[in-house]
Design an enzyme around this catalytic site. Structure first.
Site, PDB file in Angstrom:
ATOM      1  N   ASP A   1      -2.258  -9.421   8.509  1.00  0.00           N
ATOM      2  CA  ASP A   1      -2.157  -8.950   7.605  1.00  0.00           C
ATOM      3  C   ASP A   1      -0.697  -7.686   7.536  1.00  0.00           C
ATOM      4  OD1 ASP A   1      -1.828  -7.932   4.773  1.00  0.00           O
ATOM      5  OD2 ASP A   1      -4.228  -7.093   4.711  1.00  0.00           O
TER       6      ASP A   1
ATOM      7  N   HIS B   1       2.311 -12.767  -5.692  1.00  0.00           N
ATOM      8  CA  HIS B   1       1.062 -12.697  -4.836  1.00  0.00           C
ATOM      9  C   HIS B   1       1.068 -14.170  -4.357  1.00  0.00           C
ATOM     10  CE1 HIS B   1      -1.908 -10.996  -2.065  1.00  0.00           C
ATOM     11  NE2 HIS B   1      -1.620 -10.533  -2.266  1.00  0.00           N
TER      12      HIS B   1
ATOM     13  N   HIS C   1      -1.204  -2.540  -4.155  1.00  0.00           N
ATOM     14  CA  HIS C   1      -0.058  -3.501  -5.612  1.00  0.00           C
ATOM     15  C   HIS C   1      -0.662  -2.545  -7.055  1.00  0.00           C
ATOM     16  CE1 HIS C   1       0.311  -6.470  -2.340  1.00  0.00           C
ATOM     17  NE2 HIS C   1      -0.768  -6.875  -2.742  1.00  0.00           N
TER      18      HIS C   1
ATOM     19  N   GLU D   1       4.928 -12.253   1.231  1.00  0.00           N
ATOM     20  CA  GLU D   1       5.664 -11.813  -0.099  1.00  0.00           C
ATOM     21  C   GLU D   1       6.578 -11.233   0.538  1.00  0.00           C
ATOM     22  OE1 GLU D   1       1.350  -8.841  -0.966  1.00  0.00           O
ATOM     23  OE2 GLU D   1       0.573 -10.633   0.735  1.00  0.00           O
TER      24      GLU D   1
ATOM     25  N   ARG E   1       0.799  -1.135   0.158  1.00  0.00           N
ATOM     26  CA  ARG E   1       0.158  -0.359   0.326  1.00  0.00           C
ATOM     27  C   ARG E   1       0.802   0.866  -0.358  1.00  0.00           C
ATOM     28  NH1 ARG E   1      -2.106  -3.927   2.860  1.00  0.00           N
ATOM     29  NH2 ARG E   1      -4.801  -4.375   2.159  1.00  0.00           N
TER      30      ARG E   1
END
Length: 334
Positions: free
Chosen positions: A239, A166, A96, A301, A71
């Site tokens: 996350d 990803h 992304h 990732e 982000r």
């Protein structure tokens, strides 16, 4: 080693122990099959059942994302005194690379061999708001015990870049349900806490005595519960961006399924984003035809820090003319 390109533009690479499927659309890793001791094959990677579904790739399954992975807060940043506004595709933020980021582009097949394929892409000046014309490549290769990808990029004007794959992994098989009984071990002494929208606060926080401490390994189900209790979870899971100890090509994590199969991820990136697939809701059928339930896979990732262009204390993601951005990630199965 074998190489096959079929009518759906699926590129298949195979060794004695690993079989991959890749797509030019999004330079996407679609399947990752491994040979088990009993002689059967298991696909450990989430992917769409139909190739056409990658045109609306919910969750970025297996895609190469950029120009900027993760982000950018407020979909804007400053570089060398100039303010840039980039495409906002997650509320007021960018995720992304924007709505037409690299995961949506059909990459050229620059070269193929028995155990490798290289994709290339040109990103024009102003693409999704980013400055500079960039040349990008993604080289996927079979290696002993697994596979790896190397991203390269150059630019004709100062810009920012953060590239990654990803992939969502489920070591018990992509059709086996949730990952609550998987164990994750991450050699990270710190992480970057988020605001509610996933944008980092700017703090680099010690993980000690918190639900973000995966250094000795944690089972994901109980780990999520503790994260909820501590108020650091996002959408009921993880996350989060973990700051990996050390430098250079090194272990970023070990991910182990309830079946005992493990994946070691190695990279030279400074950090690892771990996303536990909270958005999956049983409506997306996988390559096996079985719909993906919540937490059916975990996205691992390797990357630069999210929102790095807006935090001077984060490692720089700036790329200038005459420089080359290079980053490698390995997936090794054991």
């Amino acid at each position: 080693m074998t190489l096959v390109i079929n009518d759906d533009a699926i590129i298949e690479l195979a060794s004695e122990s690993v079989r991959l499927e890749l797509l030019p659309l999004g330079a996407t890793l679609r399947r990752f099959e491994v040979l088990l001791p009993d002689g059967t094959w298991r696909n450990i990677l989430l992917g769409h059942r139909d190739v056409a579904d990658y045109e609306n790739n919910v969750g970025y399954l297996g895609a190469s994302v950029g120009r900027f992975a993760n982000r950018i807060g407020g979909a804007r940043f400053s570089l060398d005194g100039t303010r840039y506004i980039v495409d906002a595709n997650e509320g007021v933020n960018q995720l992304h690379g924007g709505a037409k980021g690299f995961s949506t582009q059909v990459w050229d097949v620059a070269g193929v061999g028995d155990d490798w394929v290289e994709f290339s892409l040109e990103s024009p000046n102003g693409d999704q708001g980013f400055p500079g014309r960039m040349q990008i490549s993604a080289l996927f290769e079979l290696v002993e015990g697994g596979a790896q990808v190397t991203y390269r990029a150059t630019t004709d004007a100062p810009t920012v870049v953060n590239l990654t794959t990803h992939p969502y992994f489920n070591l018990d098989g992509e059709d086996s349900g949730d990952t609550d009984f998987h164990q994750l071990r991450i050699p990270a002494s710190a992480y970057t806490p988020n605001h509610d929208d996933g944008i980092p606060t700017g703090e680099i926080r010690d993980v000690t005595d918190s639900a973000a401490d995966f250094r000795l390994g944690r089972v994901l189900g109980p780990a999520r519960e503790r994260a909820l209790e501590e108020g650091i979870s996002r959408s009921g899971g993880y996350d989060h961006n973990f700051v990996i100890d050390g430098e250079g090509l090194r272990k970023h994590c070990r991910f182990t399924g309830a079946s005992g199969l493990s994946l070691v991820l190695r990279s030279d990136a400074p950090a690892l984003q771990v996303y536990t697939g909270e958005h999956l809701d049983g409506t997306v059928p996988g390559t096996s035809g079985v719909p993906y339930v919540r937490r059916a896979g975990v996205a691992l990732e390797p990357q630069g820090y999210p929102d790095a262009p807006n935090h001077d204390n984060f490692p720089s993601t700036v790329l200038r003319p005459g420089e080359e951005y290079v980053t490698t990630t390995q997936w090794l199965v054991g």
